[in-house]
Design an enzyme around this catalytic site. Sequence first.
Site, PDB file in Angstrom:
ATOM      1  N   ASN A  61      18.993  23.269  21.996  1.00  0.00           N
ATOM      2  CA  ASN A  61      18.940  24.734  21.904  1.00  0.00           C
ATOM      3  C   ASN A  61      19.051  25.192  20.458  1.00  0.00           C
ATOM      4  O   ASN A  61      19.756  24.600  19.642  1.00  0.00           O
ATOM      5  CB  ASN A  61      19.998  25.402  22.799  1.00  0.00           C
ATOM      6  N   GLU A  74      15.497  23.219  26.917  1.00  0.00           N
ATOM      7  CA  GLU A  74      14.421  22.831  27.837  1.00  0.00           C
ATOM      8  C   GLU A  74      13.067  23.301  27.335  1.00  0.00           C
ATOM      9  O   GLU A  74      12.076  22.580  27.384  1.00  0.00           O
ATOM     10  CB  GLU A  74      14.666  23.426  29.234  1.00  0.00           C
ATOM     11  N   CYS A 114      13.481  29.248  31.693  1.00  0.00           N
ATOM     12  CA  CYS A 114      13.089  27.838  31.545  1.00  0.00           C
ATOM     13  C   CYS A 114      12.442  27.324  32.826  1.00  0.00           C
ATOM     14  O   CYS A 114      11.453  26.593  32.786  1.00  0.00           O
ATOM     15  CB  CYS A 114      14.286  26.971  31.167  1.00  0.00           C
TER      16      CYS A 114
HETATM   17  N1  THU Z   1      21.114  26.967  27.095  1.00  0.00           N
HETATM   18  C1  THU Z   1      20.168  25.978  27.115  1.00  0.00           C
HETATM   19  O1  THU Z   1      19.692  25.525  26.066  1.00  0.00           O
HETATM   20  N2  THU Z   1      19.777  25.508  28.323  1.00  0.00           N
HETATM   21  C2  THU Z   1      20.302  25.894  29.522  1.00  0.00           C
HETATM   22  O2  THU Z   1      19.904  25.373  30.544  1.00  0.00           O
HETATM   23  C3  THU Z   1      21.326  26.934  29.573  1.00  0.00           C
HETATM   24  C4  THU Z   1      21.679  27.557  28.284  1.00  0.00           C
HETATM   25  C5  THU Z   1      21.592  27.427  25.799  1.00  0.00           C
HETATM   26  C6  THU Z   1      21.207  28.832  25.427  1.00  0.00           C
HETATM   27  C7  THU Z   1      22.306  29.185  24.456  1.00  0.00           C
HETATM   28  O3  THU Z   1      21.970  28.652  23.187  1.00  0.00           O
HETATM   29  C8  THU Z   1      23.513  28.432  24.969  1.00  0.00           C
HETATM   30  O4  THU Z   1      23.006  27.395  25.788  1.00  0.00           O
HETATM   31  C9  THU Z   1      24.490  29.286  25.763  1.00  0.00           C
HETATM   32  O5  THU Z   1      23.842  29.992  26.768  1.00  0.00           O
END
Ligand code: THU
Length: 160
Positions: A61, A74, A114
């Site tokens: 992320n 994702e 996602c």
């Molecule tokens: N996040 C993801 O990368 N994937 C997920 O499935 C859920 C949330 C990230 C977004 C943000 O940077 C952090 O996790 C908190 O929501």
Amino acid sequence: MEKKTIETNYTVYNFDELSESYQMLINKAKEQVSKAYAPYSGFSVGAAVELENGEIFAGSNQENSAYPSGLCAERVAMFYANAQFPNVAVKSMAIVAFTKGIFLPDPITPCGSCRQVLLETEMRFDQNINILLYGTKNTYLIENVKELLPLCFEKSSLQG
Ligand code: THU
């Protein structure tokens, strides 16, 4: 009036019960959390995508001070893979989350946006994507993205 029910099917595994190739994909996703840029949430996510040709692409992320401008792991991984191999189907994807110094015992599931993006890839190549949601205690295997997004909006919905 007719009441209807939709079920979601998934299988729960211990890490040791998974095939070697699934374990390897999860390990690739785990490696990614150290590369996350998550200064605002402190919540690091790693994702790894395996293509039909054996190539693996991974991502984490990427947050932003203007919060909605950031992107989940994702979508980073999936867009990366599709951008490199636009004509190769995706076989599987592993997702892991790390916060407060540990990988979470139970899996996280992808956010709605996602799911929509993963579904587009599944439908684009007309091939199921196996989704592995890793937790140190339990790992879920979901056999296709459609399980995660029932009553979805997709290409054919545009036909009206
Ligand atoms: N996040 C993801 O990368 N994937 C997920 O499935 C859920 C949330 C990230 C977004 C943000 O940077 C952090 O996790 C908190 O929501």
